[in-house]
Design an enzyme around this catalytic site. Sequence first.
Site, PDB file in Angstrom:
ATOM      1  N   ASN B 311      74.411  37.012  77.007  1.00  0.00           N
ATOM      2  CA  ASN B 311      74.811  37.901  75.915  1.00  0.00           C
ATOM      3  C   ASN B 311      73.614  38.434  75.129  1.00  0.00           C
ATOM      4  O   ASN B 311      72.466  38.070  75.379  1.00  0.00           O
ATOM      5  CB  ASN B 311      75.799  37.185  74.989  1.00  0.00           C
ATOM      6  N   ILE B 312      73.897  39.304  74.167  1.00  0.00           N
ATOM      7  CA  ILE B 312      72.821  40.009  73.462  1.00  0.00           C
ATOM      8  C   ILE B 312      71.906  39.060  72.695  1.00  0.00           C
ATOM      9  O   ILE B 312      70.728  39.343  72.532  1.00  0.00           O
ATOM     10  CB  ILE B 312      73.377  41.084  72.497  1.00  0.00           C
ATOM     11  N   CYS B 374      82.634  43.223  80.261  1.00  0.00           N
ATOM     12  CA  CYS B 374      82.009  42.031  79.703  1.00  0.00           C
ATOM     13  C   CYS B 374      82.894  41.614  78.543  1.00  0.00           C
ATOM     14  O   CYS B 374      84.096  41.472  78.725  1.00  0.00           O
ATOM     15  CB  CYS B 374      80.575  42.304  79.307  1.00  0.00           C
ATOM     16  N   TRP B 378      80.453  47.402  76.169  1.00  0.00           N
ATOM     17  CA  TRP B 378      79.496  48.461  75.851  1.00  0.00           C
ATOM     18  C   TRP B 378      78.039  48.032  76.062  1.00  0.00           C
ATOM     19  O   TRP B 378      77.157  48.848  75.904  1.00  0.00           O
ATOM     20  CB  TRP B 378      79.722  49.025  74.451  1.00  0.00           C
ATOM     21  N   ASP B 379      77.814  46.772  76.373  1.00  0.00           N
ATOM     22  CA  ASP B 379      76.424  46.367  76.627  1.00  0.00           C
ATOM     23  C   ASP B 379      76.189  46.103  78.118  1.00  0.00           C
ATOM     24  O   ASP B 379      75.662  46.929  78.828  1.00  0.00           O
ATOM     25  CB  ASP B 379      76.087  45.112  75.822  1.00  0.00           C
TER      26      ASP B 379
END
Lengths: 594, 659
Positions: B311-312, B374, B378-379
């Site tokens: 993840n981010i 995901c 959007w990532d």
Amino acid sequence: MDEIEVSLTGSGRGPRSEVLAVGGGNSCETVRSLLPRGLLNSCPAGVASCPASSCPFQSPRWPRLTLLESVLLLGPRPTPSAMEFSELIRTGGAQAKLLRGPEVPPLHGTLCVTGHHLLLSPGPQATSDLWLLLLRSVDSIEKRVSGDSGTITLRCKDLRVLQLDIEGVEATRDIARSIEALSSLESVITSFPFFYRPKGLRLGDAWHFHPPERYYKRVARETNAWRLSEVNEDFSLCPSYPRAVIVPRAVDDDALACCARFRQGGRFPVLSYHHAPSGTVLLRSSQPLTGPQKRRCAEDEELLWAVLAGARPGARGFILDTRSAQAAKQARMTGGGTEARAAYPGWKRLHRPLERGRPLQESFVRLVEACGYLAQSTDCWRSRLEACHWLGHVKEALSTACLAAQAVEREGACVLVHGAEGTDSTLLVTSLAQLILDPSSRTVAGFQELVEREWIQAGHPFQLRCAHSAFSHARPKHEAPTFLLFLDCVWQLGHQFPLSLEFGEGLLLALFEHAYASPFGTFLCSSEKERCLCEVRTRTHSLWSGLNQPKEQRKLRNPLYVPSPLAIWPSVEPQSLRLWQGLFLRWTRPNLQR
Amino acid sequence: MEHIRTTKVEQVKLLDRFSTSNKSLTGTLYLTATHLLFIDSHQKETWILHHHIALVEKLALTTSGCPLVIQCKNFRIVHFIVPRERDCHDIYNSLLQLSKQAKYEDLYAFSYNPKQNDLERLRGWQLIDLAEEYKRMGVPNSNWQLSDGNREYKICETYPRELYVPRIASKPIIVGSSKFRSKGRFPVLSYYHQNKEAAICRCSQPLSGFSARCLEDEHLLQAISKANPVNRYMYVMDTRPKHRMQSWWATQKDIGRIIVRISSKIWNDEKIRESDEKKRLNAMANRAAGKGYENEDNYSNIRFQFVGIENIHVMRSSLQKLLEVNGTKGLSVGDFYSGLESSGWLRHIKAVMDAAIFLAKAIMVENASVLVHCSDGWDRTSQVCSLGSLLLDSYYRTIKGFMVLIEKDWISFGHKFSERCGHLDGDPKEVSPVFTQFLECVWHLTEQFPQDFEFNEAFLLQIHEHIHSCQFGNFLGNCQKEREELKLKEKTYSLWPFLLDDQKKYLNPLYSSKSPKFAVLEPNTVSFNFKFWRNMYHQFDRTLHPRQSVFNIIMNMNEQNKQLEKDIKDLESKIKQRKNKQTDGILTKELLHSVHPESPTLKTSLCFKEQTLLPVNHALRTIEGSNPADNRYSEYAEEFSKSEPGVVSLEYGVARMTC
């Protein structure tokens, strides 16, 4: 072709001792043309064909051999002709399948061992050519037998891994034993270069390409502070130096003899490179034998003083010791040491420790191991790369060379480089520094001259250092990939300055291969003296004449080369250094170039 | 302007970033409304856009002055020493204010004026037309249609107005599905492969928390797989790591257990502990509902696949670690490689690449459609969809096509550029180098396939520069709706026409445009193929770069070849003309004159071109640029501490465009 076919398949299981002379330059390529008339039967040394006058024991010009030396050089028996390869070859031939890597189709044919080669003949109806491997390039051999057939894994000195699937257990054993025995022969004059007679080359052609006199001519044009001394004419002063060396004009031969006694192995300070733009020089030597009593030598001090006096006025000097200060001090206990500050006014000592010897060899072995794992797993590649420290050695070597070059060019100082023996890291530093500073050494001819002058004639013991490559199970005694490290550093320079080197990766790869196993005599022996004793120059071909054939040249050149008169200063940060994939991943890399 | 107190400080030192002996350049620092400018004694200028500043630090006062360290989003790090503390403090405060704007209207794009009129501006915005792009892909067609459901952003705020869905999916199905998907991001078409009739679709995760089902969603997925006439089954790719999802999924089977687990988690959470029981239960339910993936039992004909992209937050800290490692002074080779490995950055890049390869293979080999999601879609979803399309379709490997790809999969589908790049003063936890990773993946592909991309590295670097620069409107805001509300098309300019005008700089000289449209790239993801992208992370540390560029040489040679070919054509046509006239028997003196004067001029022009072919000047400059003093060989030898002449260094010219 036909004749070869017959002799391979027709001659049953009897002892075989053919020695092949093969056309085409490379030791490990599929050979397109064979010279049947070059087959020399049962004449391993080819002595009969040599004129009597060139025998090392009779010529007045040659130093006399001691018994010990002759044993070392000529192998376990004093007369080479007494040793027959036939004793070592235990097999006539066998059917085998050769696997050369993931993307190359396997090759089927008759496998055969000769005095210097492993042959695989694909049979009369096959389209592919004869495959041939120089036995000298086999680094380790591993055999496995299962059921009716056996498998031999050959790991070569050029880092290739080959697999042979052989029919018949007995044949497998015989072939393995033959390869093992023949690939580890230590005698120089029974080695393949003494039998290699390629088409289109004449013996002795290129040996006069790069004599020290030639470099001296260039130095003499630039300055007259230096002279060519033949004090080492009979190799008595220093066995690892060539006959002629360049020394300060102000120092006579008697003084040189005293210096030689003061330096380990007789390697007194000699000129390595004269940098005309700043009028300063790069010298190399071995460590002074100061010993625990801190001995001094007036002649040695005078020599270094004369160097400064001969350079531009007011020049300073740096002594670049490739050992740590601690190690240099410790060397005193064993008779070595380093120059005392008070004894050499104008000279300042710098210590830049470079790894040598066994740690370097181990680093090389670990790197090759890491590259071998790539095929199996893909994880922790960077940890493995880090663990082997190879790039760390590259960085240290490059930055030390840059330091020396910077002192010569920017500080206008003279630099003397030495470590302990002055035959390994010393040469690494001086040769790299020249490549950085001297535009003429970045040409193909100039680079060959550099390798000849700064490595081969300067006494880098190739015979010892390159006896084994990364796969050998034998405990390393004298092996060290110093020359490979040099080639890697040159590759890094080429990577950072893609337009500045006239040669490409091809030449570096060729030098690596030939330094470890070669049909040419250039990298044979450990010093000029040994080369004279073995008559390498008259009885083998020079690699340079092999490489300078037009068809080879095309492969070696860098098409983007643009001559530039400037120094090339590389970046030595870890972010700028790359693994030399073309060498270390040459055979494992799945997709070479797209 | 009200934030600027000091506009000019003299005698400021700019430290060499990697020098261990604190080598420096002295010069003057200027603070303008948009840039920080440093001009050293050799008149070399360093421009830093305020929006590029990620972090300003004022270090403890030293004897030589007050150190000010500025870290930029384009990985430039500068270390100034300001002689007086008061000046340093002023600049520090100004930069703090100027680099973190609270409102969109204060960003550079709204004041930037490249001297274009409104028509030119509008034309610039119309350069990339997504409707045109879908037409190029071959939709709408018998299986796919344009849905007007989101025309007013009623179904999903973060999606664009125009969405393509399977023809048999009715509006109620879409609406129903959107309710079941996080943020209403229901499955829509991202790329349609004309040859294979297979599609890449994208969405967000299903809210299947407590084993919930949604028949509309199941219908929509079925419709997607039916829209592919060749293959009945479709892949559903969850781009999140399996272990993270599974550990949750395992507990999900026993609701009692999960409640215990979540509540114990919540107990540890400072903020929630203070709240009352009811709030706690709400949070619990939300968390449980907010995560999930499609249950294969409920959907027919789907094959579920996890691909582990983190993840981010993991990505952000990974990049942080990477930057820490390579910013170290006197870094050893060993530390560099162990740092590179432990940062995990290249592993993450490989994960993204592997996911894209899986997607491309599913379409090429199995002819199957793929749905990618995901969490919010959007990532990681944007990364995988765009990279997958890039592997499949050679159009996206051209300059224009790459712009279209970014516009489609990133901008229009609502990658939150403003939050991820930290354009405004917001939550630092929302910042993440997701788009940077995408660019890095593309760079790795250009390294493996040097002939397949029309653009070069400089193009990627320039785009990276501008996602942070806030100079153009393209990347402002977090979704299309927000951009429309900001009236970006009226108030700001589009980046793309400017890049297209400068196309020459971004062309890859090795590009061979002859490859067929659907030439698939099959990259090799063995780990040694993933190299540290020095030109990105050390773009401004010129001393670390190779000294000569093969690229420039080839560019020049191409240029000259083109010119020569043109000359040949000209001459040939002249010869033809002349021959014709000869046969006509009208060989006049006039003609002779017209041919002959041509040759001397031609000769001079050839000579001139030869000079550009061998760029001696260029080589001189770069070699000169490699100065021993820059390379810190002699940090230990104090003897060598002589000052060295200045260095002519080459900038990418990115900041230049902004001034």
